[in-house]
Design a protein around this motif. Structure first.
Motif, PDB file in Angstrom:
ATOM      1  N   VAL A  46       0.840  -1.205   0.000  1.00  0.00           N
ATOM      2  CA  VAL A  46       0.000   0.000   0.000  1.00  0.00           C
ATOM      3  C   VAL A  46       0.873   1.253   0.000  1.00  0.00           C
ATOM      4  N   TYR A  47       1.913   1.255   0.822  1.00  0.00           N
ATOM      5  CA  TYR A  47       2.834   2.388   0.854  1.00  0.00           C
ATOM      6  C   TYR A  47       3.458   2.613  -0.518  1.00  0.00           C
ATOM      7  N   PHE A  48       3.805   1.523  -1.197  1.00  0.00           N
ATOM      8  CA  PHE A  48       4.421   1.647  -2.522  1.00  0.00           C
ATOM      9  C   PHE A  48       3.442   2.266  -3.518  1.00  0.00           C
ATOM     10  N   LEU A  49       2.200   1.830  -3.485  1.00  0.00           N
ATOM     11  CA  LEU A  49       1.195   2.402  -4.382  1.00  0.00           C
ATOM     12  C   LEU A  49       1.026   3.899  -4.133  1.00  0.00           C
ATOM     13  N   VAL A  50       1.066   4.290  -2.868  1.00  0.00           N
ATOM     14  CA  VAL A  50       0.921   5.705  -2.525  1.00  0.00           C
ATOM     15  C   VAL A  50       2.177   6.484  -2.902  1.00  0.00           C
ATOM     16  N   ASP A  51       3.345   5.960  -2.506  1.00  0.00           N
ATOM     17  CA  ASP A  51       4.591   6.700  -2.707  1.00  0.00           C
ATOM     18  C   ASP A  51       4.968   6.785  -4.182  1.00  0.00           C
ATOM     19  N   PHE A  52       4.926   5.652  -4.868  1.00  0.00           N
ATOM     20  CA  PHE A  52       5.305   5.649  -6.282  1.00  0.00           C
ATOM     21  C   PHE A  52       4.165   6.151  -7.168  1.00  0.00           C
ATOM     22  N   GLY A  53       2.960   5.646  -6.915  1.00  0.00           N
ATOM     23  CA  GLY A  53       1.844   5.985  -7.787  1.00  0.00           C
ATOM     24  C   GLY A  53       1.328   7.397  -7.610  1.00  0.00           C
ATOM     25  N   ILE A  54       1.256   7.862  -6.348  1.00  0.00           N
ATOM     26  CA  ILE A  54       0.671   9.185  -6.085  1.00  0.00           C
ATOM     27  C   ILE A  54       1.746  10.255  -5.912  1.00  0.00           C
ATOM     28  N   PHE A  55       2.645  10.052  -4.921  1.00  0.00           N
ATOM     29  CA  PHE A  55       3.645  11.084  -4.649  1.00  0.00           C
ATOM     30  C   PHE A  55       4.600  11.290  -5.829  1.00  0.00           C
ATOM     31  N   TYR A  56       5.065  10.178  -6.429  1.00  0.00           N
ATOM     32  CA  TYR A  56       6.072  10.289  -7.487  1.00  0.00           C
ATOM     33  C   TYR A  56       5.447  10.528  -8.864  1.00  0.00           C
ATOM     34  N   LYS A  57       4.483   9.688  -9.235  1.00  0.00           N
ATOM     35  CA  LYS A  57       3.918   9.764 -10.580  1.00  0.00           C
ATOM     36  C   LYS A  57       2.852  10.849 -10.725  1.00  0.00           C
ATOM     37  N   LEU A  58       1.880  10.851  -9.825  1.00  0.00           N
ATOM     38  CA  LEU A  58       0.730  11.743  -9.976  1.00  0.00           C
ATOM     39  C   LEU A  58       1.027  13.176  -9.538  1.00  0.00           C
ATOM     40  N   LEU A  59       1.526  13.328  -8.318  1.00  0.00           N
ATOM     41  CA  LEU A  59       1.752  14.670  -7.776  1.00  0.00           C
ATOM     42  C   LEU A  59       3.131  15.228  -8.104  1.00  0.00           C
ATOM     43  N   GLY A  60       4.098  14.353  -8.350  1.00  0.00           N
ATOM     44  CA  GLY A  60       5.452  14.808  -8.640  1.00  0.00           C
ATOM     45  C   GLY A  60       6.145  15.442  -7.456  1.00  0.00           C
ATOM     46  N   THR A  61       5.705  15.110  -6.237  1.00  0.00           N
ATOM     47  CA  THR A  61       6.316  15.704  -5.046  1.00  0.00           C
ATOM     48  C   THR A  61       7.528  14.920  -4.559  1.00  0.00           C
ATOM     49  N   ARG A  62       7.700  13.705  -5.038  1.00  0.00           N
ATOM     50  CA  ARG A  62       8.824  12.866  -4.620  1.00  0.00           C
ATOM     51  C   ARG A  62       9.972  13.001  -5.613  1.00  0.00           C
TER      52      ARG A  62
END
Length: 236
Positions: A46-62
């Motif tokens: 779940v953390y990976f889906l959030v961190d990679f999918g949302i923070f990195y891919k979607l929001l670009g904050t990572r």
């Protein structure tokens, strides 16, 4: 409040952490804490889906420098996702060994961090960062909803949940993680990450984890055996 959280460490940290994670999982399996292992693995995904999918891919904050984003975030998510939620699950079990279960991740984080700091000079340096302004508000809303539900049920007299203990778990686990990053020189010495992250980030999932834990442990024990419910028959 918008601030940037960052970490800088050598790739030796990753290698040592993987060894530690395997040792921790092995220890939990040895003591038949199989549910905790499963929950930790699922939390890591779940953390990976959030961190990679949302923070990195979607929001670009990572932001990641020095490593492949996919594999790095898979390790990172499995690392603190597994450790944090296996630890949380064990604390929710209330088996009388809260101190012992709590020492395991803390000792691992400190030891891995110090070893990589001392011997990681010849390894690749990795720097990661993320902004928080884009999602901390949503996280706070999720946290508020979860705890308000518990407060409502307590006030209605439906059940008596030890909310203070749940908050202590949620804040304490994240605080220990943030403190270890500071102690090991991985996180810059800023007050916002250790205070704000500790109050919100892991804590937001605690009310929901409590209900999941309660539902699952009604059916299964930690060793995955079925829970035997003994019904007392009143005699007249």
């Amino acid at each position: 409040m918008d601030f940037t959280v960052s970490r800088t460490f050598s790739s030796l940290y990753i290698l040592l952490d993987i060894v530690w994670l395997l040792a921790l999982a092995g220890l939990l399996l040895y003591f038949k804490r199989r549910l905790a292992v499963i929950v930790g693995l699922l939390a890591g995904l779940v953390y990976f889906l959030v961190d990679f999918g949302i923070f990195y891919k979607l929001l670009g904050t990572r932001q990641i420098n020095g490593a492949d984003p996919f594999w790095f975030l898979l390790w990172l998510s499995m690392s603190y996702g597994f450790t944090n939620f296996a630890w949380i699950w064990l604390l929710l079990d209330g088996d009388g060994h809260a101190v012992e279960w709590s020492l395991l991740p803390i000792l691992g984080w400190i030891t891995v961090g110090q070893l990589s700091h001392n011997f990681g000079g010849g390894f690749t340096e990795i720097t990661i960062s993320r902004g928080t302004g884009a999602y901390h508000g949503i996280m706070a809303l999720i946290l508020c909803a979860g705890y308000l539900y518990l407060v409502f049920r307590n006030l209605r007299g439906r059940e008596k949940v030890n909310i203070l203990w749940l908050i202590a778990i949620g804040v304490g686990v994240q605080f220990a993680w943030e403190a270890s990053l500071l102690i090991n020189g991985i996180r810059p010495p800023l007050w916002q990450p250790i205070i704000v992250n500790s109050l919100i980030e892991t804590n937001l999932g605690i009310p929901y984890t409590y209900h999941i834990h309660r539902a699952i442990t009604k059916r299964w024990n930690e060793d995955l055996s079925f829970t035997l419910v003994t019904h007392k028959i009143a005699t007249q």
